[in-house]
Design a protein around this motif. Structure first.
Motif, PDB file in Angstrom:
ATOM      1  N   GLU A 150       0.838  -1.186   0.000  1.00 54.32           N
ATOM      2  CA  GLU A 150       0.000   0.000   0.000  1.00 54.32           C
ATOM      3  C   GLU A 150       0.882   1.248   0.000  1.00 54.32           C
ATOM      4  O   GLU A 150       2.013   1.216   0.513  1.00 54.32           O
ATOM      5  N   PRO A 151       0.407   2.367  -0.551  1.00 54.70           N
ATOM      6  CA  PRO A 151       1.205   3.595  -0.552  1.00 54.70           C
ATOM      7  C   PRO A 151       1.695   3.951   0.847  1.00 54.70           C
ATOM      8  O   PRO A 151       0.903   4.052   1.786  1.00 54.70           O
ATOM      9  N   SER A 165       3.005   6.829  -2.208  1.00 56.69           N
ATOM     10  CA  SER A 165       2.987   6.890  -3.671  1.00 56.69           C
ATOM     11  C   SER A 165       2.492   5.593  -4.294  1.00 56.69           C
ATOM     12  O   SER A 165       2.606   4.506  -3.715  1.00 56.69           O
ATOM     13  N   GLN A 166       1.973   5.712  -5.504  1.00 56.11           N
ATOM     14  CA  GLN A 166       1.757   4.553  -6.352  1.00 56.11           C
ATOM     15  C   GLN A 166       3.096   4.221  -6.992  1.00 56.11           C
ATOM     16  O   GLN A 166       3.693   5.073  -7.677  1.00 56.11           O
ATOM     17  N   TRP A 168       4.659   0.947  -8.872  1.00 49.42           N
ATOM     18  CA  TRP A 168       4.637  -0.412  -9.405  1.00 49.42           C
ATOM     19  C   TRP A 168       5.666  -0.536 -10.521  1.00 49.42           C
ATOM     20  O   TRP A 168       6.050   0.485 -11.096  1.00 49.42           O
TER      21      TRP A 168
END
Length: 277
Positions: A150-151, A165-166, A168
């Motif tokens: 999770e962020p 933050s996102q 990936w």
């Protein structure tokens, strides 16, 4: 025991693609690459092994670019760094590089972490030599925040922070790739291994009979699974007795040193070492 390899790949050696293919064809378990961004000509730091610094140190390929090539032409070969100098890298960009390589290789990446030995190289990166170890682990914590499911925000102690933050892709196994710390045996290093890593990457493997029980005691005292500790002797020269010794100590992987040679030389050595793999 799994037998992996390490080599100083340069602009003058065998290529990453050819080496990776030949390693996998011969049954070797992995390829670990060292890194130096540059070697200042005007330096006072002595070479740790003594004598003149070998030519290959100033010509090393970037390990992540080279390992990306190796990943693309193999299916089973483990890929790792031995070691990444985290203090000399931007941790946000490095977290993305590591997660991407691990994702594209199907979770085959191992992050070997080191503190470095060349003061001049570190200084050019703005690293205060006295705090490089603390800086390394601060940046590793920031990377873990970006790898979290999770962020997650992280406020660093050395002026680097990251907002929630996102970010990936994520490392395949979740949380982080396999992490091994390099360095000489001692209570400070062992405390870091116990708290933040999956194991230890000792160069050469000398003295393990005395040091490994100390690390295991600290590991178990911290409540970590005794079977989970991974100790990977690194840059060793092979013989059957040495591997039997490592295996008797509970090591299930060792990393052989290959010469920084051209294709002909390296393949000749691989043929000689293949019996161990």
């Amino acid at each position: 025991m799994r037998i992996s390899t390490t080599i100083f790949l340069t602009d003058e050696t065998i290529t990453p693609v050819r080496l990776a293919r030949e390693l996998e064809a011969r049954g070797f378990a992995g390829l670990y690459l060292p890194e130096h961004t540059h070697i200042p000509v005007e330096r006072t730091t002595p070479y740790p092994q003594g004598g003149e610094l070998p030519r290959e140190y100033g010509r090393i390929l970037d390990p992540f670019v080279a390992l990306g090539q190796a990943a693309a032409v193999t299916e089973r070969l483990g890929l790792g760094t031995g070691v990444t100098l985290i203090a000399e890298r931007d941790p946000i960009a490095l977290a993305k590089q590591i997660a991407t390589l691990d994702h594209l290789s199907g979770g085959r990446f191992t992050l070997g972490v080191g503190y470095g030995w060349n003061r001049e190289e570190a200084a050019d990166h703005g690293v205060d030599w006295a705090t490089r170890r603390e800086l390394t682990h601060d940046r590793l914590a920031l990377m873990r925040a970006l790898w979290a499911p999770e962020p997650t925000a992280y406020e660093g102690e050395f002026g680097r922070s990251v907002r929630a933050s996102q970010a990936w892709p994520k490392p395949v196994r979740g949380g982080a790739p396999r992490i091994l710390l390099g360095g000489a045996a001692g209570p400070k290093l062992f405390a870091r291994i116990v708290a933040e890593a999956d194991g230890w990457m000792p160069i050469g493997g000398r003295g393990l009979t005395e040091s490994l029980p100390v690390l295991r005691e600290a590991w178990e005292a911290a409540g970590r699974d005794p079977k989970a500790l991974q100790v990977v002797p690194y840059a060793v020269l092979p013989n059957a007795g040495k591997f039997a010794h490592f295996e008797g100590l509970g090591c299930d992987e060792a990393v052989l040193q290959l010469p920084p040679g051209d294709e002909t030389e390296v393949l000749r050595v691989l043929d000689r070492y293949a019996r161990f793999a």
